[in-house]
Design an enzyme around this catalytic site. Structure first.
Site, short mmCIF file in Angstrom:
data_model
loop_
_atom_site.label_atom_id
_atom_site.label_comp_id
_atom_site.label_asym_id
_atom_site.label_seq_id
_atom_site.Cartn_x
_atom_site.Cartn_y
_atom_site.Cartn_z
N ARG B 320 -27.17 -4.41 65.89
CA ARG B 320 -27.07 -3.65 67.14
C ARG B 320 -28.46 -3.26 67.66
NH1 ARG B 320 -23.20 -0.84 70.64
NH2 ARG B 320 -21.36 -1.58 69.56
N GLU B 721 -21.85 7.76 72.04
CA GLU B 721 -23.20 7.33 71.69
C GLU B 721 -24.17 7.17 72.86
OE1 GLU B 721 -21.21 4.06 69.62
OE2 GLU B 721 -22.69 4.33 68.04
#
Lengths: 483, 768
Positions: B320, B721
């Site tokens: 990621r 997030e």
């Protein structure tokens, strides 16, 4: 002598005989009483999840203050009123205005810090009905919230302040009744024990002197903001323990000197410091968090001989003295002479700090600095106290002391010499800034590297000069942001 | 018409957190608050005192002699497999077996009548080691040939080498980015209660009950169906309870079965911070080629991560980081690689953003470098490089929901960015002690688990015959308001008041095979699953009502508190009572899987993300250039959550994430000594933001005009997030204040976190 610990818990009397020296208030609440609203977050007085109010009798009557239950020893609650979140309620029996505002402004997310925050804000709401955002931040120095970013909590506290209602609050209404009950609990020496862990609560300071004559190796516990960690973190035995947080509470100003009993907490001394040494007031409010300032005492801060010390650099710069007592013998020592070496102080077994004498030096130019990774509630990387006398543009007296730069709080001899007798001018402070590098050999650790400590120590001389001089530009952060 | 009345708790409305009143009164139960079963025992871990070594001896004589001690568990006492790795790599032992791989690794557990007794007894054990060399940071590990904990990844598109060679300007740099401890206020905790046969029930603070279930079965050597895992709420998670509680749950379960008594385990804060994983630290070597206008031509980079001793989630985390190495910018030619380094430190894990922040911040660093090199406002460089719809990311996903131009435009106006930037430049030109900086940084964050199969969820709804509703889904409540938002979806579906819906604990008994509540996906997935369950029951009710009240199905509608059938308007409760009598099935299991997504890691191509969430922040800071201390003067945020299900809760997520992100980059510093000991392992030494650290002025606004282009739950977008990365604006503002000492000719390249020490030493360097 009585073998029972007596206090009020949420308005109801508690009497305990089996109490060990290291029993904490938090474990008592959570394990013995299953009052689980009070949480354990860190067990070292830094996160505030365990915040409860402790009400105690003072010269100003019954005062309730937020404290950390995790490092508060149960034995230190003798004669106090412990109030937990479960006791909080509004005038109609529903939510208290603080709680209602926290709900309305979405001040909780995971909710684990919330009871502690509610209790800290309750303490503020009670003691300062007009609290503004800065007061709220100061009150929350000892409370960590990891979810909200604090914005809704501050908004909730402001709203609760606007809502008012202090006079009708349960603790206010019951104040006299509770005070009377607490008065009844006071009196003779209390001696407790559990599993061989003895705890002694002297009746008064003379009794303390007598106890320490008998038990010169006893652990002396005032606010427990340090000793608490010996137990919760290091699992050290502290018995026999002598609890003195309720003793030596005198404070007065006499002949240009503040005389504080060794048991005076940072919070209790704050107003006097603000009034007589205003240059140190901001610094004072950066010692620990609010809960810690409500427990920690100046006498113990000195006696435990931390190499950093929150108050000693400032107090040494001011020329403070301490009164030590052993039995019925007293002696006075200049604070700077009390600190001999790392972990070693000028204190004999059975001797204790009874009084701290702080010259206020109204004519001097004074500053107190605390450098830390985080502004509030952080252990100091570098602390400094400056006290300079200037006559006709010449520095006639220079006392500059540092914490965090050596094994003990210590004066910067070389830098002082560079200032002494010199013109009060930028160049003089530049010379002193360079000189301080030779005064100390600081350590590197997780708080700061030696390099940073040295650089900052030098820069503080530059800062002191700038603060004392009109430059037309802000030299302090809070001036620059208009806060 | 009664349609005018509205239900309490409908979607797109501010609704208080379902536990808010319990939070403020102290009545919300966390795992340690649950009533303890009679005879409860306590377990406490013994941790290694060596960063890397072979265990030569374990002497428990004094431990076992400690009052109240029942026994000790070590690796040999594990009935099944000594492993809690969440990825099947078998590299994550519960107890070190022969070799210890980091300082603080669990070696044994003591079981005793009290927690205090277990804790004290654990410290009496004598473990001896043959000490071996250790490597703590990723570059030291590389130099020591430690290798990877999991397969690295390379993303490429175009020809980065040719692009770089052709670029008029090239900047190379190295950026060291610190990790972060979660500092959830409620630490790790689990309580296991043994049952008959092989059964065991675990109450645990977890983001991933199904994984706890599978892990416990794995280590006990039983089937998954013997294990029940419950979680009502967590006192914060942030990723730190996605895999890290597996070990605690397993220890409690092993002990519970061995002694046939309930067992609770709760480490103290120091042990919690020492023995559990954190956000990955990275060292990134980056290289960016660009033209005279600041347009990026090519990017190359290597992301070296401190993964710790095992893989845990380091594979997807380092992936990621690469997925977000572009943040919001189009890189015409790009090649980036991850290096998930094995180190002798605790195994790092998920943390809000999951590697994304460590990708995004490098993109922002490169953009800033370009701006300083060309003498441009970094905002200009940002705008010139923003993705246009139709462009491809380094992983070949087409961007087609770009809204950052509008967010920037609104933010520039609402924050008065341009005149404030000029004011900052003017202020600094005076050369005072206090310097200022201002920076505007965006975020574009991909939403979906990159492990495609995790993008599924289940829910279970019961409508009881009094009309009350029990709602259950596979997500876990950790403060983010998930339960409230999902309940709003169900309230809206049935048009009944949210007070009529009981949000029950998450349990593996009701919804099986759930995914972690992670990747910001909780509401997206579970909201849809709950809606599916509600729609099934609604369909049955529509059939029933149409028949009973003799109306066409199209004429049956759910209106507030009622069901309308033609001219009939029947209270919901009455319909339910009648439906029960008519033997209508009033329970349904719902299911959802995210459509359209796919990802082929081998080729580095696919559509790993269903959509992107966007946002931007402007932060202005003041820096004390004599001490390096700083204050955030003001922050303005506009953040995209699509059509918010609950604006109050979403705004709270944005504010909280921002401050947590700012904390990561400012005062939160992890510090290991040369023995490999983490020395910042409690709030006394590890400094998360306090109330006084939040921006002095903090204006947060949701982009209320935004609507998810994909068919998300009520067109909302995930929020957990993405706003974390808006904290980068603070970091870059601090860089600007420092850069004032060099006339902004070059970026000062502060490493993160920008502690006062790093800031001051950077200033001193420029001051010369």
């Amino acid at each position: 002598m009585t073998p029972a610990l007596r206090f009020l818990l949420n308005g109801r009397p508690v009497e305990l005989t089996a109490v060990g020296a290291s029993d904490t208030l938090l474990d008592f609440l959570r394990i013995d009483r299953r009052l689980t609203g009070t949480k354990e977050g860190c067990a070292e007085g830094d996160c505030g999840a365990c915040t409860v109010l402790v009400g105690r009798l003072t010269d100003d009557g019954l005062v309730y203050e937020p404290v950390n239950a995790c490092i508060r020893f149960l034995a230190s609650c003798h004669g106090c009123h412990v109030v937990t979140v479960e006791h909080l309620r509004g005038p109609d029996g529903g939510l208290h205005p603080i709680q209602a505002a926290m709900v309305e402004y979405h001040g909780s997310q995971c909710g684990f810090c919330t009871p502690g925050i509610v209790m800290a804000l309750y303490g503020l709401w009670m003691s300062n009905p007009d609290a503004g955002a800065t007061d709220i931040e100061t009150a929350l120095q000892g409370n960590i919230c990891r979810c909200t970013g604090y914005e809704p909590i501050v908004k909730a506290a402001l709203a609760a302040g606007r809502a008012g209602g202090q006079a009708a609050d349960a603790l206010a209404v019951e104040r006299e009744l509770v005070a009377a009950k607490l008065r009844d609990m006071r009196g003779e020496r209390v001696e407790l024990s559990k599993g061989g862990e003895r705890a002694i609560i002297p009746a008064d300071v003379d009794d303390l002197a007598a106890v320490l004559e008998d038990e010169p190796k006893a652990t002396i516990i005032a606010g427990a903001t340090d000793v608490g960690l010996w137990v919760t973190k290091f699992m050290r035995d502290i018995f026999p323990a002598v609890f003195i947080g309720h003793l030596m509470k005198g404070k007065r100003v006499e002949g240009g000197e503040i005389r504080l009993g060794a048991g005076v907490t940072y919070s209790e001394a704050a107003a006097l410091i603000g009034q007589h040494v205003p240059a140190a007031y901001d610094y004072w409010l950066r010692i620990g968090g609010w809960q810690v300032r409500n427990m920690g005492t100046i006498g113990a801060n000195i006696a435990n001989g931390s190499p950093i010390g929150d108050t000693p650099p400032l107090l040494i710069a001011l020329g403070a003295r301490i009164v030590l007592r052993k039995g019925n013998a007293w002696r006075e020592v200049a604070l700077e002479d009390f600190f001999i070496d790392y972990g070693k102080q000028d204190r004999a077994p059975g001797e204790f700090v009874e009084e701290v004498i702080i010259p206020t030096r109204p004519q001097a130019r004074i500053a107190a600095y605390k450098i830390s990774k985080r502004r509030d509630s952080d252990i100091t990387a570098v602390a400094a106290g400056f006290c300079l006398s200037v006559e006709n543009g010449i520095i006639s007296g220079a006392r500059v002391a540092f914490g965090g730069m050596a094994g003990i709080p210590k004066r910067a001899a070389g830098a002082e010499a560079a200032l002494q007798g010199q013109p009060f001018a930028r160049e003089t402070f530049e010379v002193a800034a360079r000189a301080v590098a030779d005064d100390f050999t600081p350590l590197s650790d997780w708080r700061a590297s030696a390099d940073y400590r040295r650089t900052v120590a030098a820069n503080l001389f530059r800062r002191f000069w700038l603060e004392q001089t009109e430059t037309g530009l802000p030299v302090r952060l809070h001036e620059a942001v208009g806060a | 018409m009664k349609d005018e009345t509205i239900i309490r708790g409908q979607v797109h409305q501010d609704t208080i957190h379902d536990s808010a009143i319990k939070h403020v009164t102290g009545r919300a139960d966390y795992t340690d608050d649950l009533a303890e079963p009679y005879g409860l025992l306590h377990a406490y871990l013994g941790l290694s005192q060596c960063a890397h070594g072979l265990i030569t001896g374990m002497d428990f004589t004094e431990t076992l002699a400690h009052p109240g001690v029942v026994g000790v568990l070590t690796a040999k006492d594990i009935p099944g497999v000594n492993d809690v790795s969440p990825n099947g790599k078998d590299d994550d032992p519960i107890f070190a077996d022969g070799e210890v791989l980091f300082w603080g690794q669990p070696v044994f557990a003591v079981i005793a009548e009290t927690r205090d007794g277990a804790r004290r007894a654990a410290h009496k054990a004598r473990i001896t080691y043959d000490v071996l060399p250790h490597a703590l940071d990723p570059l030291a590990a590389r130099d020591a040939g430690m290798g990877y904990v999991t397969d690295p990844l390379t993303l490429k598109r175009g020809d980065a080498d040719a692009g770089m060679a052709a670029a008029p300007h090239v900047i190379k740099g190295r950026f060291s980015i610190g990790g972060q401890d979660h500092f959830y206020l409620e630490g790790q905790i689990a309580m296991a209660v043994p049952g008959e046969d092989e059964d065991v029930t675990i109450n645990v603070s977890t983001q991933h009950p199904s994984e706890v279930q599978h892990m416990v079965a794995h280590v006990l050597g039983c089937q998954n169906n013997a294990v029940v895992v419950n979680v009502r709420r967590m006192g914060g998670g942030f990723g730190g309870k996605e895999t890290q509680m597996n070990l605690f749950s397993c220890v409690a379960a092993i002990a519970a079965k061995r002694w046939n008594r309930a067992v609770k385990i709760r480490p103290d804060r120091d042990d919690d911070m020492t023995a559990t994983g954190k956000r990955h630290d990275f060292v990134v070597d980056y290289e960016v080629g660009f033209d005279d206008t600041g347009k990026i031509r090519a990017v190359r980079g290597d992301w070296y991560a401190r993964c710790g001793f095992s893989a845990d989630l380091s594979g997807p985390v380092t992936d990621r980081a690469l997925f977000h190495c572009d943040n919001a910018y189009f890189y015409p030619d790009v090649r980036v690689s991850s290096h998930p380094m094995k180190t002798h430190t605790v195994s790092n894990t998920a943390f809000r953003g999951f590697g994304g922040p460590q990708g995004v911040i490098v993109a922002e660093r490169m953009v800033e470098e370009i701006a300083y090199a060309l003498g441009l406002d970094p905002l200009e460089v940002r705008k010139r490089n923003l993705y246009e719809n139709g462009q491809l990311t380094p992983y070949h996903q087409e961007v087609n929901d770009q809204i950052l131009p509008r967010i920037f435009e609104e933010l520039e106006v609402s924050s008065d960015y341009h005149s404030r930037r000029q004011a900052v430049l003017d202020w600094n030109a005076k050369g005072g002690v206090i310097r200022k900086g201002i920076a505007i940084t965006p975020v574009k964050f991909g939403i979906s688990f990159t492990a495609t199969w995790f993008n599924q969820a289940g829910a279970l709804i019961h409508v009881y015959n009094d009309g009350s509703i029990a709602l259950n889904h596979g997500g876990c409540e950790m403060g983010q308001g998930l339960n409230t938002k999902v309940a709003q979806v169900v309230a809206e579906a049935f048009q009944c008041d949210i007070g009529n819906i009981k949000i029950t604990r998450t349990t593996t008994e009701k919804v099986p095979n759930t995914s972690a509540t992670a990747a910001s996906s909780g509401t997206d997935l579970n909201g849809m699953a709950a809606l599916d369950a509600a729609e099934q029951i609604k369909a049955r009710l529509v059939d029933f009502v149409a028949e009973r009240w003799q109306q066409p199905k199209e004429e049956v509608r759910f209106v507030p508190g009622h069901i309308r059938a033609g001219d009939h308007e029947i209270p919901f409760r009455e319909v339910i009572a009648a439906a029960y009598m008519a033997r209508i099935h009033l329970s349904a299991a719902g299911f959802y899987k995210t459509p359209k997504i796919h990802w082929d890691r081998a080729t580095g191509r696919g559509r790993p993300f269903y959509y992107y969430a966007y946002g931007a922040a402007v932060s202005e800071v003041s820096v004390d250039t004599l001490t390096g201390e700083y204050v955030i003067d003001r922050t303005d945020v506009i953040h995209d959550v699509g059509r918010s299900l609950n604006p109050a809760i979403d705004k709270g997520q944005v504010e909280g994430a921002f401050v947590q992100g700012a904390g990561w980059l400012t005062t939160e510093e992890l510090w290991w000594d040369d023995k490999g000991r983490l020395r910042t392992h409690a709030p006394s030494t590890y400094k998360v933001p306090l109330a006084s650290d939040r921006p002095r002025v903090f204006n947060v606004r949701l982009a209320d005009w935004s609507e998810a282009t994909e068919r998300t739950i009520k067109r909302s977008k995930a929020v957990g997030e993405p706003p974390f990365m808006l904290g980068i604006s603070v970091f870059e503002a601090i860089n600007m204040a420092v850069a004032s000492f060099s006339g902004y000719r070059e970026h000062p390249r502060l490493d993160a976190p920008a502690t006062p020490e790093r800031v001051l030493l950077a200033i001193e360097k420029l001051r010369g």
